[in-house]
Design an enzyme around this catalytic site. Structure first.
Site, PDB file in Angstrom:
ATOM      1  N   ASP A 133       2.165   1.653   3.457  1.00  0.00           N
ATOM      2  CA  ASP A 133       3.358   0.785   3.903  1.00  0.00           C
ATOM      3  C   ASP A 133       4.681   1.084   3.568  1.00  0.00           C
ATOM      4  O   ASP A 133       5.612   0.725   4.142  1.00  0.00           O
ATOM      5  CB  ASP A 133       2.993  -0.750   3.270  1.00  0.00           C
ATOM      6  CG  ASP A 133       1.709  -1.217   3.344  1.00  0.00           C
ATOM      7  OD1 ASP A 133       0.947  -0.921   4.491  1.00  0.00           O
ATOM      8  OD2 ASP A 133       1.322  -1.951   2.624  1.00  0.00           O
ATOM      9  N   GLU A 167     -10.375 -13.125  -2.034  1.00  0.00           N
ATOM     10  CA  GLU A 167      -9.611 -13.551  -0.927  1.00  0.00           C
ATOM     11  C   GLU A 167     -10.302 -14.859  -0.014  1.00  0.00           C
ATOM     12  O   GLU A 167     -11.459 -14.637   0.329  1.00  0.00           O
ATOM     13  CB  GLU A 167      -9.470 -12.279   0.261  1.00  0.00           C
ATOM     14  CG  GLU A 167      -8.509 -12.830   1.534  1.00  0.00           C
ATOM     15  CD  GLU A 167      -8.202 -11.898   2.567  1.00  0.00           C
ATOM     16  OE1 GLU A 167      -7.524 -10.855   2.148  1.00  0.00           O
ATOM     17  OE2 GLU A 167      -8.423 -11.964   3.584  1.00  0.00           O
ATOM     18  N   ASP A 192      -2.058 -13.304   1.603  1.00  0.00           N
ATOM     19  CA  ASP A 192      -2.529 -12.236   2.293  1.00  0.00           C
ATOM     20  C   ASP A 192      -2.708 -12.699   3.681  1.00  0.00           C
ATOM     21  O   ASP A 192      -3.974 -12.818   4.182  1.00  0.00           O
ATOM     22  CB  ASP A 192      -3.856 -11.664   1.590  1.00  0.00           C
ATOM     23  CG  ASP A 192      -3.970 -10.227   2.263  1.00  0.00           C
ATOM     24  OD1 ASP A 192      -3.079  -9.623   2.942  1.00  0.00           O
ATOM     25  OD2 ASP A 192      -4.983  -9.481   1.995  1.00  0.00           O
ATOM     26  N   GLU A 239     -11.355  -6.342  -4.559  1.00  0.00           N
ATOM     27  CA  GLU A 239     -11.445  -7.205  -3.494  1.00  0.00           C
ATOM     28  C   GLU A 239     -12.461  -6.998  -2.421  1.00  0.00           C
ATOM     29  O   GLU A 239     -12.859  -6.053  -1.811  1.00  0.00           O
ATOM     30  CB  GLU A 239     -10.187  -7.085  -2.587  1.00  0.00           C
ATOM     31  CG  GLU A 239     -10.075  -7.905  -1.561  1.00  0.00           C
ATOM     32  CD  GLU A 239      -8.643  -7.986  -0.823  1.00  0.00           C
ATOM     33  OE1 GLU A 239      -7.760  -7.526  -1.278  1.00  0.00           O
ATOM     34  OE2 GLU A 239      -8.507  -8.484   0.246  1.00  0.00           O
ATOM     35  N   LYS A 272     -15.202  -7.926   0.813  1.00  0.00           N
ATOM     36  CA  LYS A 272     -15.074  -8.308   2.082  1.00  0.00           C
ATOM     37  C   LYS A 272     -16.544  -8.013   2.819  1.00  0.00           C
ATOM     38  O   LYS A 272     -17.023  -7.120   2.425  1.00  0.00           O
ATOM     39  CB  LYS A 272     -13.993  -7.740   3.111  1.00  0.00           C
ATOM     40  CG  LYS A 272     -13.569  -8.367   4.275  1.00  0.00           C
ATOM     41  CD  LYS A 272     -12.606  -7.561   4.940  1.00  0.00           C
ATOM     42  CE  LYS A 272     -12.332  -8.491   6.419  1.00  0.00           C
ATOM     43  NZ  LYS A 272     -11.064  -7.627   6.928  1.00  0.00           N
ATOM     44  N   HIS A 323       0.878  -1.244   0.025  1.00  0.00           N
ATOM     45  CA  HIS A 323      -0.083   0.075   0.093  1.00  0.00           C
ATOM     46  C   HIS A 323       1.030   1.260   0.090  1.00  0.00           C
ATOM     47  O   HIS A 323       2.179   1.121   0.654  1.00  0.00           O
ATOM     48  CB  HIS A 323      -0.578  -0.018   1.288  1.00  0.00           C
ATOM     49  CG  HIS A 323      -1.880  -0.871   1.339  1.00  0.00           C
ATOM     50  ND1 HIS A 323      -1.378  -2.241   2.055  1.00  0.00           N
ATOM     51  CD2 HIS A 323      -3.087  -1.163   1.281  1.00  0.00           C
ATOM     52  CE1 HIS A 323      -2.647  -3.032   2.068  1.00  0.00           C
ATOM     53  NE2 HIS A 323      -3.532  -2.278   1.721  1.00  0.00           N
ATOM     54  N   MET A 362       2.416  -5.801  -7.560  1.00  0.00           N
ATOM     55  CA  MET A 362       1.033  -5.133  -7.360  1.00  0.00           C
ATOM     56  C   MET A 362       1.083  -4.158  -6.147  1.00  0.00           C
ATOM     57  O   MET A 362       1.922  -4.113  -5.643  1.00  0.00           O
ATOM     58  CB  MET A 362       0.019  -6.357  -6.784  1.00  0.00           C
ATOM     59  CG  MET A 362      -1.093  -5.938  -6.319  1.00  0.00           C
ATOM     60  SD  MET A 362      -1.348  -5.255  -4.556  1.00  0.00           S
ATOM     61  CE  MET A 362      -2.032  -6.694  -3.889  1.00  0.00           C
ATOM     62  N   ASP A 421      -5.832 -13.594  -3.432  1.00  0.00           N
ATOM     63  CA  ASP A 421      -5.267 -13.378  -2.095  1.00  0.00           C
ATOM     64  C   ASP A 421      -5.608 -14.899  -1.312  1.00  0.00           C
ATOM     65  O   ASP A 421      -6.533 -15.269  -1.083  1.00  0.00           O
ATOM     66  CB  ASP A 421      -5.939 -12.437  -1.168  1.00  0.00           C
ATOM     67  CG  ASP A 421      -5.278 -10.904  -1.372  1.00  0.00           C
ATOM     68  OD1 ASP A 421      -4.409 -10.938  -2.554  1.00  0.00           O
ATOM     69  OD2 ASP A 421      -5.806 -10.069  -0.801  1.00  0.00           O
ATOM     70  N   HIS A 439     -12.013 -13.899   3.346  1.00  0.00           N
ATOM     71  CA  HIS A 439     -13.100 -13.016   3.181  1.00  0.00           C
ATOM     72  C   HIS A 439     -14.442 -13.937   2.818  1.00  0.00           C
ATOM     73  O   HIS A 439     -15.608 -13.599   3.644  1.00  0.00           O
ATOM     74  CB  HIS A 439     -12.932 -11.862   2.383  1.00  0.00           C
ATOM     75  CG  HIS A 439     -11.882 -11.099   2.622  1.00  0.00           C
ATOM     76  ND1 HIS A 439     -11.175  -9.897   1.915  1.00  0.00           N
ATOM     77  CD2 HIS A 439     -11.112 -11.082   3.954  1.00  0.00           C
ATOM     78  CE1 HIS A 439     -10.327  -9.286   2.554  1.00  0.00           C
ATOM     79  NE2 HIS A 439     -10.216  -9.926   3.665  1.00  0.00           N
ATOM     80  N   ASP A 450     -11.820 -11.734  11.037  1.00  0.00           N
ATOM     81  CA  ASP A 450     -10.924 -11.922  10.029  1.00  0.00           C
ATOM     82  C   ASP A 450      -9.533 -12.267  10.592  1.00  0.00           C
ATOM     83  O   ASP A 450      -8.741 -11.614  11.245  1.00  0.00           O
ATOM     84  CB  ASP A 450     -10.771 -10.282   9.422  1.00  0.00           C
ATOM     85  CG  ASP A 450      -9.751 -10.248   8.329  1.00  0.00           C
ATOM     86  OD1 ASP A 450      -9.274 -11.058   7.941  1.00  0.00           O
ATOM     87  OD2 ASP A 450      -9.225  -9.032   8.305  1.00  0.00           O
ATOM     88  N   ASP A 492      -6.906 -14.231   8.770  1.00  0.00           N
ATOM     89  CA  ASP A 492      -5.839 -14.014   8.003  1.00  0.00           C
ATOM     90  C   ASP A 492      -4.779 -14.984   8.376  1.00  0.00           C
ATOM     91  O   ASP A 492      -3.559 -14.734   8.460  1.00  0.00           O
ATOM     92  CB  ASP A 492      -5.228 -12.531   8.099  1.00  0.00           C
ATOM     93  CG  ASP A 492      -5.968 -11.654   7.203  1.00  0.00           C
ATOM     94  OD1 ASP A 492      -6.713 -11.927   6.215  1.00  0.00           O
ATOM     95  OD2 ASP A 492      -5.709 -10.378   7.469  1.00  0.00           O
TER      96      ASP A 492
HETATM   97  C1  GLT Z   1      -5.742  -5.450   4.508  1.00  0.00           C
HETATM   98  C2  GLT Z   1      -6.924  -6.507   4.207  1.00  0.00           C
HETATM   99  C3  GLT Z   1      -6.571  -7.159   2.778  1.00  0.00           C
HETATM  100  C4  GLT Z   1      -6.561  -6.381   1.649  1.00  0.00           C
HETATM  101  C5  GLT Z   1      -5.299  -5.445   1.935  1.00  0.00           C
HETATM  102  C6  GLT Z   1      -5.499  -4.514   0.537  1.00  0.00           C
HETATM  103  S1  GLT Z   1      -5.284  -4.522   3.153  1.00  0.00           S
HETATM  104  O1  GLT Z   1      -4.790  -6.087   5.078  1.00  0.00           O
HETATM  105  O2  GLT Z   1      -7.367  -7.320   5.160  1.00  0.00           O
HETATM  106  O3  GLT Z   1      -7.334  -8.247   2.642  1.00  0.00           O
HETATM  107  O4  GLT Z   1      -6.004  -7.425   0.768  1.00  0.00           O
HETATM  108  O5  GLT Z   1      -5.681  -3.300   0.676  1.00  0.00           O
HETATM  109 MN    MN Z   2      -6.969  -9.475   1.045  1.00  0.00          MN
HETATM  110 MN    MN Z   3      -7.999 -10.327   5.136  1.00  0.00          MN
END
Ligand code: GLT
Ligand code: MN
Ligand code: MN
Length: 391
Positions: free
Chosen positions: A62, A222, A292, A186, A188, A59, A93, A250, A225, A260, A262
């Site tokens: 970042d 993702e 991700d 993306e 969510k 980002h 990306m 992702d 998500h 969430d 991850d």
């Molecule tokens: C954030 C989010 C991710 C996204 C990123 C892209 S930022 O960490 O949870 O799923 O892919 O903006």
């Molecule tokens: Mn993501």
């Molecule tokens: Mn995520």
């Protein structure tokens, strides 16, 4: 010489990580960081220690903190560029942080404040330039704050229109500046907002068709998500693939219905992960595969490297299992058995014509007999389990 690892990843696999994923210092809403914060160049070096990584994504913030001076920004970019050179990592990306700063507390493109909406578009324009400086060709849009807690606060139809306006503007900007970006949206369902607009990948597939430049827009599904929403990720990705819209993916993992998380790819959902890799292999997806996710809060940076190695290793092992599945005589025999062919029946419905319609209306089907044809799905599904477990 040591025997070579059959699951060793290669840059050609296009596995990527983010500055925000391997550089995640382990904070959560209930506690602060458990790892020291690393400078971008240090994160690149960390990834450079992990063989087989293709690239690192970021980002805008970042890489360059939102309040950095020009001099600071230049120094960071210089160090980052050097680290990329040393490690051979690419930046395929880039994306924009439109969620962290308080200015975006009620959204960016969908904010109720026209000045904030304009600021958001400007921030993306600048971030696109930054990404382009490092060679990025895929631009991700994750609208983390584009949503509401109460629908009293925003009109959801207006929100969609505002989103479209912003994206149409940015598509044209990318074209004018010859950045060559492909946009990947993306979805969510929630977090950090109570409800996020365009909650699932399918919503974006529909939205894209209403844009001025649908050809340069696709999705970045993702896994976690869609699992938060209780959906079958493989089916969401299939829809994107079939529409020619899988521009990025992702990979991570998540317990169904939880916050969430991850987690590392493949760490929870073995079977869904297997069928996901199978889909990507069978349909020859050759785009970026971005992990991700982040390491457990308990991990130190050595363990973060183990996390990065593990993410790729899991993918490669599943790829190997997919090859076994596709070669397995018994499985293939079962698949042939359940996919019953009938030239006559197929010809009737494959294309509409008046004569086909009439012939179909005339045709007699033995409903009871058809229903009795065996479908040994238990046997097939168990074979998948045996194969995955290596039994
Ligand atoms: C954030 C989010 C991710 C996204 C990123 C892209 S930022 O960490 O949870 O799923 O892919 O903006
Ligand atoms: Mn993501
Ligand atoms: Mn995520």
């Amino acid at each position: 010489m040591a025997k070579s690892d059959p699951f060793a990843p290669k840059p050609a696999d296009k596995f990527t990580f983010g500055l925000w994923t391997v550089g995640n210092p382990g904070a959560d809403p209930f506690g602060g960081p458990t790892r020291e914060k690393l400078e971008p160049a240090k994160i690149v070096e960390l990834l450079g220690d992990v063989p087989g990584v293709h690239g690192v994504n970021f980002h805008d913030n970042d890489l360059i903190p939102i309040d950095a001076t020009d001099a600071e920004a230049n120094q960071i970019k210089k160090d980052f560029r050097k680290a990329l050179k040393r490690t051979g990592l690419k930046v395929p990306m880039a994306t924009t942080d439109l969620f962290r700063d308080p200015v975006f507390k009620d959204g960016a493109f969908t904010s109720n404040d026209a000045e904030i909406r304009a600021y958001a578009v400007q921030k993306v324009m600048r971030a696109m330039e930054l990404g382009a400086e490092f060679g990025a060709k895929t631009y991700v849009f994750w609208g983390g704050r584009e949503g509401a807690e109460s629908d009293a606060t925003k009109d959801p139809v207006v929100a969609i229109k505002r989103m479209r306006e912003a994206i149409d503007f940015l598509c044209q900007y990318s074209i004018d500046r010859k950045f060559g970006y492909r946009f990947a949206f993306e979805a969510k369902p929630n977090e950090p907002r109570g409800h996020i607009y365009n909650a699932v990948t399918g919503s974006y597939l529909a939205f894209i068709q209403t844009l001025k430049h649908p050809e340069m827009c696709g999705v970045n599904p993702e896994m976690a998500h869609e699992h938060m929403a209780g959906l079958n990720f493989v089916h969401q990705v299939a829809a994107a693939l079939e529409a020619g819209k899988l521009f990025h993916i992702d990979l991570n993992d998540q317990e169904f219905g939880r916050f969430d998380q991850d987690y590392r790819f493949g760490s929870i959902s073995y079977k869904h992960s297997f069928f996901l890799v199978k889909l990507l292999v069978d349909y020859k997806y050759d785009g970026l595969k971005h992990f991700d996710s982040h390491a457990f809060r308990q991990s130190n940076y050595d363990d973060v490297k183990a996390f990065a190695r593990g993410s790729m290793r899991t993918y490669k092992i599943l790829e190997h299992k997919v090859k076994q599945f596709n070669k397995d005589k018994d499985i293939q025999k079962l698949l042939r058995q359940i996919n019953r062919k009938s030239k006559a029946a197929e010809q009737l419905v494959s294309k509409y014509s008046k004569s086909n319609a009439n012939a179909l209306l005339e045709r007699e089907f033995d409903r009871k007999k058809l229903a009795e044809r065996p479908l040994p799905y238990e046997e097939l599904d168990q074979r998948v389990f045996d194969l995955m477990m290596g039994v």
